[in-house]
Enzyme design. Sequence first.
Site, PDB file in Angstrom:
ATOM      1  N   LYS A 118      17.306 -13.783 -73.929  1.00 48.95           N
ATOM      2  CA  LYS A 118      16.501 -12.974 -73.013  1.00 48.95           C
ATOM      3  C   LYS A 118      15.796 -11.915 -73.860  1.00 48.95           C
ATOM      4  O   LYS A 118      16.355 -11.433 -74.859  1.00 48.95           O
ATOM      5  CB  LYS A 118      17.450 -12.306 -72.003  1.00 48.95           C
ATOM      6  CG  LYS A 118      16.786 -11.545 -70.884  1.00 48.95           C
ATOM      7  CD  LYS A 118      17.848 -10.981 -69.930  1.00 48.95           C
ATOM      8  CE  LYS A 118      17.217 -10.292 -68.723  1.00 48.95           C
ATOM      9  NZ  LYS A 118      18.227  -9.779 -67.794  1.00 48.95           N
ATOM     10  N   SER A 130      17.083 -11.098 -63.135  1.00 46.95           N
ATOM     11  CA  SER A 130      15.995 -10.873 -64.065  1.00 46.95           C
ATOM     12  C   SER A 130      15.962 -11.876 -65.227  1.00 46.95           C
ATOM     13  O   SER A 130      14.933 -12.015 -65.882  1.00 46.95           O
ATOM     14  CB  SER A 130      16.065  -9.456 -64.622  1.00 46.95           C
ATOM     15  OG  SER A 130      17.241  -9.266 -65.384  1.00 46.95           O
ATOM     16  N   SER A 160      21.613 -10.477 -62.600  1.00 44.90           N
ATOM     17  CA  SER A 160      20.516 -10.993 -63.426  1.00 44.90           C
ATOM     18  C   SER A 160      20.809 -12.289 -64.175  1.00 44.90           C
ATOM     19  O   SER A 160      19.883 -12.968 -64.600  1.00 44.90           O
ATOM     20  CB  SER A 160      20.069  -9.930 -64.430  1.00 44.90           C
ATOM     21  OG  SER A 160      19.333  -8.940 -63.753  1.00 44.90           O
TER      22      SER A 160
END
Lengths: 534, 471
Positions: free
Chosen positions: B77, B152, B176
């Site tokens: 990420k 996310s 997330s």
Amino acid sequence: MKGILRFGRYQMVLPFAQNDNTIMYINYESIIGLEIHVELKTKSKMFCGCYADWFGKSPNSNTCPVCLGLPGALPVTNKKAVEWCVLLGIALNCEIPEFSKFDRKNYFYPDLAKGYQISQYDKPFAINGSLEINTNQLINQSTNKPINATMKQLNNETMKKKIRIRRVHLEEDTGKLLHDVVGGKRVSLIDFNRSGVPLVEIVTEPDIRSSEEARIFLKKLYQIIRCIGISDADMEKGSLRIEPNISVRETSLRASVKQSLSAQTDIKIATSPSAPRNDTNDLPSYKVEVKNINSFSFTRKAIDFEIARHIDLLNHGETPIQETRGWDEKKGITYSQRSKEEAHDYRYFPEPDIPPIRWAESQISNFKLQIPELPNVKLARFMKDYQLSEYDAIILTDEKETAEYFEKTISLKDTPGVAGVQGFPGGGEIGIIPKTIANWIINKKADINKVSPEKLLKLIADQTQRSIIPDDELEKVIKKILLENPRAMADYKSGKENVLMFLLGQVMRGVKGKSNAEDIKQKLKLLLNLYPDV
Amino acid sequence: MLADKSISEIARAFRDKEFSSEDLVKECLANIEKYNPQINAFITKIDKDIVLSEARQKDRQGFAGKSLLFGIPYVLKDSYVTRGIMTTAASNVLKNYLPQYDATVYCKLKETGAILLGKMNMDAWGHGGSSENTDFSPVHNPWDLTRVAGGSSGGPAAAIAARMCLFAIGEDTGGSIRNPAAWCNITGLKVSYGRVSRYGCIAYASSFDTVGPMAKSAEDCAIILETIAGHDMYDGTSSKNEVPRYSQKLATPIKNVTVGMPEEFFQKGLDREIKKAIETAVEKLQKLGVKSKVISLPMIEYGIPVYYLIGPSETSSNLARYDGIRYGETRSNFTGETMRRIMIGTYALSAGYYDAYYKKAQKARTLFIREYEKALNECDVILMPVNPTPPTKIGELINDPVQNLLADIYTVSQNPVGVPSLAIPCGFTKSGLPIGMQLVGKMFAEEKLLQVGYAYQQMNSWHNQKPKLTP
């Protein structure tokens, strides 16, 4: 005005007198609290592995992701710094709460890498302490000079005053801004070398009543910090920074004794400056904080400047505004930085990156064992063990190095041969007592930075052995000196005992040091009394 | 497709020279080339030549005695700093930012020999549940390109679903990892707070942030977790608890495990198809000897307000460093959603409001902790939905901030408590959209969660389903 300002309480004569000749006074009292920041001399910074000793390194060379506040970097607590903060708390007679934590203090400033400073808000490492100071070192009322000069007269009359310590907490230092011209352009540069250096903040209660008390407090604090060895407290490097909070209040309107206006010069201070009053109820509605002062004498000057400024305002019926001021050391004045309305809301909240700290009782008792002998304990011990006067003991314990030198000399005193005198096994046998050594050090007969304790003992032994002039010869010299100094004699007779010291010095010179001060003093007094009063 | 295989299967194949790391990396690169333009999972792709030469180097070194992750391509990420590799947290505030150091999790994976393919799209700073709050265009769900991938960590989840990599490191602050895992039909583990070092993870809400694995299966997650977990001297909140060999104990029978179903989470607001899928999953688990019972977590209805006070409070402070002085871009580059969170947090911490908001939320957090403790004494694992609805249409959530918050309703309460939660696929809607469920356990009970997840995945093949993509 300036002279009067040194007192803890001030008084102004109001421009009106009562019919009965009673003069009304307003007594002003200054209320002072101190915040002191001390950079710890740990090896590494507060939350990273960079050197805490940032001074003099080339800009931004002593940095890492953590102290630069780079994205993703996390603080890890320096255990030593925490330990030292607790030690200072203990040395300042604080309670060490079982639970403590760090908080974030959020504010914007270019030298603050993360946009917040890791500090402690409501759970500091140490709370509710106190430090006792000797207030009669303050000021001699009649001469308005620091009493140290004539301290001997005041032996055994020391007045103690407790200054309460509100809290001792740990935080990180910020970077430094430098304003310079580069390539013809005026620019502000940031050096993060200092960012993250462990900083202890000590906050007192508003118990200080004069700039001189503040100075004495700071000096004592300085000694303790140096004694436990947690900081060099080097003010030139900014490792000790002082922020006094000052306000002035009217204590009362009071009627004084009947006096004629012409006798104003003899006005006695209505309330004794040495009477400590710790009443913090009824504090003035404002206070002024002076930021970042880096010397004791500047602190004193800044406080005095502020007190005078406040009194002036109060006399004009105004209340000084609550604000933060800076200190201009060149002009010797303070100047406004920001007012209460512009005060920050720091939005403190618990630092989520650092787990809170819980002490076990055993850890705290362990810390207590680590505290070396503190200056006041040392002072008491010197008086007791070496039979020294408080005055002598204060001077000897004033600096760690002097105290160590003195004790080293004492420890060698009776070692055979060390005094270097043939035929004498030890110093004690030739009359070298601790007091003798103390006198030599106090009177700076030898420079202890240059002369080793062994050498000092030898010097003392040499002089002790040197023939002492006989009594009658001493008497002759004294009489001669007295005749040469009729004015001094008259002064002595009229009660000015200071003169004795002057005469003593003259006699000492006359006998070329071949006598000791105590003998001369006694003989002097005796002979002085033989002369008729003027 | 090679990338359909599990990590242990691939490691075995590497050793047996059935195929090479280079073959696998090539396949992933081809998938990226084919599908990423539609999905937009990547913010930064590592140069092909670098990646391939790394793979060849691993092949040359050989696989004997190496970690199972040796030569396995993965993604991060974009919230993890990587020295010299652009790291943005999906925000223009860090546009073109080249970090000076490596995140601990990246260091560990580098050491173990995993091969980084890129840095993934996400909601900027972790602020969002749909990967639409990004300055690099939204991530599209591989199962339906008109829908969001969740967030996310949407980029990592979509990349795994589309077989662009074998696994990813996500970051979970309030769902997330789990939310995009469920919406992309992959497996994602939100670890116990402190299980994995956060050093080098760009902070959203420091007391909630967790670094965890995302992969196709619980088994893969176990292998990744045992590599990345453990105490880190650079993270004072990382735990010193010993790291179990998760992958060795996966096959431990789960009979006698009690699964608790919080009644509050199966009531109004939950999509019917999701509810049905989870109930079916529970029946399957019962066949393995698992006992189920209804439990109650009455406080959890306050999950959203508590999360959306503490999270923004911390983020308002964490983002203060991006003040326009040092990172080249001004604060006007923050998105509306991020500004909203900064404003809420600043407000909640302000004098006069602190007691009513931040402090009260922290008190509620303590109650959450007690409530979870109590519930997890009545059962071993709590089973609940991940999302209230299937993936939403792109534009739906980002234009409705309140709905956007509510999308996290089932995942926000675990982070304030710190407990671990494993999201696993458990079916599809009639229209073919993935459904996930989550298993929540006691602090540091990842092992138990992975065992239950593994057992479930042994008798179901939901997690092996993959989207039909056309270049």
